[in-house]
Design a protein around this motif. Structure first.
Motif, PDB file in Angstrom:
ATOM      1  N   HIS A  59      26.453  58.294  74.181  1.00  0.00           N
ATOM      2  CA  HIS A  59      25.262  59.099  74.487  1.00  0.00           C
ATOM      3  C   HIS A  59      25.073  59.074  75.999  1.00  0.00           C
ATOM      4  CE1 HIS A  59      23.720  59.379  70.350  1.00  0.00           C
ATOM      5  NE2 HIS A  59      23.930  58.087  70.206  1.00  0.00           N
ATOM      6  N   ARG A  60      24.618  60.182  76.560  1.00  0.00           N
ATOM      7  CA  ARG A  60      24.207  60.195  77.972  1.00  0.00           C
ATOM      8  C   ARG A  60      23.060  61.180  78.156  1.00  0.00           C
ATOM      9  NH1 ARG A  60      28.036  61.262  83.243  1.00  0.00           N
ATOM     10  NH2 ARG A  60      28.381  59.003  83.029  1.00  0.00           N
ATOM     11  N   GLY A  61      22.074  60.781  78.959  1.00  0.00           N
ATOM     12  CA  GLY A  61      21.065  61.711  79.462  1.00  0.00           C
ATOM     13  C   GLY A  61      19.770  61.775  78.673  1.00  0.00           C
ATOM     14  N   PHE A  62      19.636  60.951  77.637  1.00  0.00           N
ATOM     15  CA  PHE A  62      18.416  61.023  76.819  1.00  0.00           C
ATOM     16  C   PHE A  62      18.205  59.695  76.093  1.00  0.00           C
ATOM     17  CE2 PHE A  62      21.953  62.329  74.288  1.00  0.00           C
ATOM     18  CZ  PHE A  62      21.686  61.966  72.991  1.00  0.00           C
ATOM     19  N   GLU A  63      17.280  59.686  75.130  1.00  0.00           N
ATOM     20  CA  GLU A  63      16.938  58.463  74.404  1.00  0.00           C
ATOM     21  C   GLU A  63      17.088  58.709  72.903  1.00  0.00           C
ATOM     22  OE1 GLU A  63      13.665  56.370  76.954  1.00  0.00           O
ATOM     23  OE2 GLU A  63      12.872  58.326  76.433  1.00  0.00           O
ATOM     24  N   THR A  64      17.552  57.706  72.171  1.00  0.00           N
ATOM     25  CA  THR A  64      17.581  57.813  70.713  1.00  0.00           C
ATOM     26  C   THR A  64      16.581  56.813  70.144  1.00  0.00           C
ATOM     27  OG1 THR A  64      19.343  56.179  70.342  1.00  0.00           O
ATOM     28  CG2 THR A  64      20.037  58.441  70.736  1.00  0.00           C
ATOM     29  N   VAL A  65      15.797  57.280  69.191  1.00  0.00           N
ATOM     30  CA  VAL A  65      14.755  56.444  68.594  1.00  0.00           C
ATOM     31  C   VAL A  65      15.028  56.361  67.096  1.00  0.00           C
ATOM     32  CG1 VAL A  65      12.281  56.146  68.243  1.00  0.00           C
ATOM     33  CG2 VAL A  65      13.121  57.320  70.307  1.00  0.00           C
ATOM     34  N   THR A  66      15.337  55.166  66.619  1.00  0.00           N
ATOM     35  CA  THR A  66      15.639  54.982  65.198  1.00  0.00           C
ATOM     36  C   THR A  66      14.510  54.193  64.558  1.00  0.00           C
ATOM     37  OG1 THR A  66      17.978  54.886  65.792  1.00  0.00           O
ATOM     38  CG2 THR A  66      17.383  54.191  63.552  1.00  0.00           C
ATOM     39  N   TYR A  67      13.947  54.757  63.512  1.00  0.00           N
ATOM     40  CA  TYR A  67      12.850  54.105  62.790  1.00  0.00           C
ATOM     41  C   TYR A  67      13.289  53.933  61.346  1.00  0.00           C
ATOM     42  CZ  TYR A  67       8.243  53.537  60.596  1.00  0.00           C
ATOM     43  OH  TYR A  67       7.188  53.075  59.857  1.00  0.00           O
ATOM     44  N   MET A  68      13.404  52.696  60.914  1.00  0.00           N
ATOM     45  CA  MET A  68      13.877  52.415  59.552  1.00  0.00           C
ATOM     46  C   MET A  68      12.699  52.316  58.596  1.00  0.00           C
ATOM     47  SD  MET A  68      17.164  52.248  59.537  1.00  0.00           S
ATOM     48  CE  MET A  68      17.602  51.487  57.975  1.00  0.00           C
ATOM     49  N   ILE A  69      12.834  52.963  57.455  1.00  0.00           N
ATOM     50  CA  ILE A  69      11.809  52.842  56.414  1.00  0.00           C
ATOM     51  C   ILE A  69      12.318  51.939  55.288  1.00  0.00           C
ATOM     52  CG2 ILE A  69      10.489  54.136  54.690  1.00  0.00           C
ATOM     53  CD1 ILE A  69      10.411  56.351  56.914  1.00  0.00           C
ATOM     54  N   LYS A  70      13.541  52.194  54.862  1.00  0.00           N
ATOM     55  CA  LYS A  70      14.164  51.314  53.864  1.00  0.00           C
ATOM     56  C   LYS A  70      15.618  51.070  54.261  1.00  0.00           C
ATOM     57  CE  LYS A  70      11.340  52.145  49.823  1.00  0.00           C
ATOM     58  NZ  LYS A  70      11.005  53.265  48.930  1.00  0.00           N
ATOM     59  N   GLY A  71      16.102  49.892  53.955  1.00  0.00           N
ATOM     60  CA  GLY A  71      17.503  49.596  54.194  1.00  0.00           C
ATOM     61  C   GLY A  71      17.730  48.858  55.502  1.00  0.00           C
ATOM     62  N   LEU A  77      18.523  46.499  62.413  1.00  0.00           N
ATOM     63  CA  LEU A  77      17.264  47.217  62.156  1.00  0.00           C
ATOM     64  C   LEU A  77      16.864  47.003  60.718  1.00  0.00           C
ATOM     65  CD1 LEU A  77      17.879  50.515  64.075  1.00  0.00           C
ATOM     66  CD2 LEU A  77      15.730  49.257  64.094  1.00  0.00           C
ATOM     67  N   ARG A  78      15.615  46.544  60.534  1.00  0.00           N
ATOM     68  CA  ARG A  78      15.096  46.266  59.193  1.00  0.00           C
ATOM     69  C   ARG A  78      13.966  47.233  58.864  1.00  0.00           C
ATOM     70  NH1 ARG A  78      12.585  41.244  59.297  1.00  0.00           N
ATOM     71  NH2 ARG A  78      12.639  41.133  61.559  1.00  0.00           N
ATOM     72  N   PRO A  79      13.573  47.331  57.584  1.00  0.00           N
ATOM     73  CA  PRO A  79      12.519  48.285  57.205  1.00  0.00           C
ATOM     74  C   PRO A  79      11.240  48.076  58.014  1.00  0.00           C
ATOM     75  CG  PRO A  79      13.584  47.429  55.248  1.00  0.00           C
ATOM     76  CD  PRO A  79      14.136  46.637  56.416  1.00  0.00           C
ATOM     77  N   GLY A  80      10.753  49.161  58.619  1.00  0.00           N
ATOM     78  CA  GLY A  80       9.550  49.076  59.446  1.00  0.00           C
ATOM     79  C   GLY A  80       9.855  48.784  60.903  1.00  0.00           C
ATOM     80  N   GLY A  81      11.116  48.498  61.215  1.00  0.00           N
ATOM     81  CA  GLY A  81      11.498  48.206  62.596  1.00  0.00           C
ATOM     82  C   GLY A  81      11.910  49.477  63.325  1.00  0.00           C
ATOM     83  N   VAL A  82      11.938  49.389  64.646  1.00  0.00           N
ATOM     84  CA  VAL A  82      12.275  50.566  65.444  1.00  0.00           C
ATOM     85  C   VAL A  82      13.134  50.159  66.628  1.00  0.00           C
ATOM     86  CG1 VAL A  82      10.142  50.431  66.782  1.00  0.00           C
ATOM     87  CG2 VAL A  82      11.311  52.625  66.594  1.00  0.00           C
ATOM     88  N   GLN A  83      14.067  51.035  66.971  1.00  0.00           N
ATOM     89  CA  GLN A  83      14.839  50.840  68.188  1.00  0.00           C
ATOM     90  C   GLN A  83      14.662  52.068  69.068  1.00  0.00           C
ATOM     91  OE1 GLN A  83      19.066  51.738  68.736  1.00  0.00           O
ATOM     92  NE2 GLN A  83      19.332  49.555  69.055  1.00  0.00           N
ATOM     93  N   TRP A  84      14.163  51.853  70.289  1.00  0.00           N
ATOM     94  CA  TRP A  84      14.039  52.943  71.257  1.00  0.00           C
ATOM     95  C   TRP A  84      15.101  52.676  72.311  1.00  0.00           C
ATOM     96  CZ3 TRP A  84       9.420  56.240  70.989  1.00  0.00           C
ATOM     97  CH2 TRP A  84       9.478  57.325  71.872  1.00  0.00           C
ATOM     98  N   MET A  85      16.190  53.430  72.251  1.00  0.00           N
ATOM     99  CA  MET A  85      17.306  53.211  73.172  1.00  0.00           C
ATOM    100  C   MET A  85      17.326  54.296  74.239  1.00  0.00           C
ATOM    101  SD  MET A  85      21.410  53.138  72.528  1.00  0.00           S
ATOM    102  CE  MET A  85      21.655  54.908  72.671  1.00  0.00           C
ATOM    103  N   THR A  86      17.203  53.876  75.482  1.00  0.00           N
ATOM    104  CA  THR A  86      17.322  54.798  76.606  1.00  0.00           C
ATOM    105  C   THR A  86      18.781  54.770  77.029  1.00  0.00           C
ATOM    106  OG1 THR A  86      15.053  54.221  77.240  1.00  0.00           O
ATOM    107  CG2 THR A  86      16.413  55.343  78.898  1.00  0.00           C
ATOM    108  N   ALA A  87      19.533  55.821  76.656  1.00  0.00           N
ATOM    109  CA  ALA A  87      20.977  55.814  76.926  1.00  0.00           C
ATOM    110  C   ALA A  87      21.239  55.930  78.425  1.00  0.00           C
ATOM    111  CB  ALA A  87      21.661  56.947  76.176  1.00  0.00           C
ATOM    112  N   GLY A  88      20.386  56.698  79.139  1.00  0.00           N
ATOM    113  CA  GLY A  88      20.580  56.863  80.579  1.00  0.00           C
ATOM    114  C   GLY A  88      21.985  57.345  80.890  1.00  0.00           C
ATOM    115  N   ARG A  89      22.646  56.715  81.871  1.00  0.00           N
ATOM    116  CA  ARG A  89      23.942  57.240  82.343  1.00  0.00           C
ATOM    117  C   ARG A  89      25.057  57.072  81.317  1.00  0.00           C
ATOM    118  NH1 ARG A  89      23.376  52.597  85.485  1.00  0.00           N
ATOM    119  NH2 ARG A  89      24.723  50.945  84.712  1.00  0.00           N
TER     120      ARG A  89
END
Ligand code: FE2
Length: 275
Positions: free
Chosen positions: A61-73, A87-99
């Motif tokens: 990835h380059r140039g943006f952010e990916t946000v993963t929000y887990m509900i189940k699994g 990543l567990r249910p209810g957890g979130v990852q906000w990844m700033t891919a940047g360069r």
């Protein structure tokens, strides 16, 4: 207060990504290529392992952010900096891919249900080549606000009644709430004028501005400083908002830049191992 109306309702499209993961896409389609500053919204949700088991092996990835929000699994991510997390249910990852980052996102289960969201958030031109950054938030650190017997809100970003979500330092000043309304439930939330806002309903149905939005649908909200919603039969949705950039977008797969030259550079940098 100026109530936000519903300007557009789109049913999500079933598609496949990664190594063959079935998902529902509502932003990043021919119908809606982007909703500045949002570039893509995928809702994965299935109890059939064939739909998710292949996962998302190594990709850049380059140039943006990916946000993963887990509900189940359970989903494990690993990247080329050596970072790794589950990543567990209810957890979130906000990844700033940047360069640039190369990572994998793979299910850590071979049966049972897996569901959640991936949202792509743009970066301003001045920050597209910033250092990569992760905010990995465990479910225990996502506040749950119960307003009455009919409304429960998980605060991922932004705030509800003074309770702040854990995500910080993001350019779009995001609001990201997971809202569950019981039958007859109501909710109002303020959203700054000029910020782009949408809801995605993934269970039941929600009414806004006299329109009913059913499950697996995205509703784009018009401008204003407040949204009011209710649900006659009960429903669950994400409410997402953020400041738009109004900058040119050049995108090619996992690279989102401002110009075609920058896209060519991204492909070249990736191929020559510079990520
Ligand atoms: Fe990814």
């Amino acid at each position: 207060m100026a109530e936000r109306s519903v300007t557009r309702v789109l049913h999500s499209q079933i598609t496949s990504d990664g190594a063959g993961v079935t998902l529902r896409r509502s932003i990043g389609t021919q119908m809606l290529s982007e909703l500045d500053p949002f570039l893509l919204l995928d809702n994965f949700g299935t109890d059939n392992p064939d739909d998710y088991i292949a996962g998302f092996p190594d990709h850049p990835h380059r140039g943006f952010e990916t946000v993963t929000y887990m509900i189940k699994g359970l989903m494990r991510h690993r990247d080329n900096t050596g970072a790794e997390g589950l990543l567990r249910p209810g957890g979130v990852q906000w990844m700033t891919a940047g360069r640039g980052i190369i990572h994998s996102e793979m299910p850590e289960q071979t049966e049972g249900e897996m569901s959640g969201f991936q949202l792509w958030v743009n970066l301003p031109a001045s920050r597209k080549m910033c250092d990569p950054r992760y905010q990995d938030i465990d479910p225990e650190n996502v506040p749950v606000v119960r307003l009455d017997n009919s409304t429960e809100i998980r605060v991922i970003a932004g705030s509800v009644d003074g309770i702040e979500g854990p995500i910080n330092g993001i350019d779009i000043e995001p609001l990201y709430l997971d809202i569950s309304l019981a039958a007859g439930g109501k909710y109002q939330h303020s959203i700054p004028t000029g910020h782009t806002a949408f809801i995605y309903v993934f269970d039941g149905s929600i009414e806004i501005d006299g329109k009913s939005i059913d499950s697996d649908s995205l509703a784009v909200l018009g401008d204003g400083d407040e949204v009011s919603m209710q649900s006659a039969k009960g429903g669950r949705l994400i409410l997402v908002a953020g400041r738009p950039f109004g900058e040119p977008i050049a995108r090619y797969g996992p690279f989102v830049m401002n110009t075609q030259d920058e896209i060519r550079q991204a492909i070249e940098d990736f191929r020559s191992g510079k990520f």
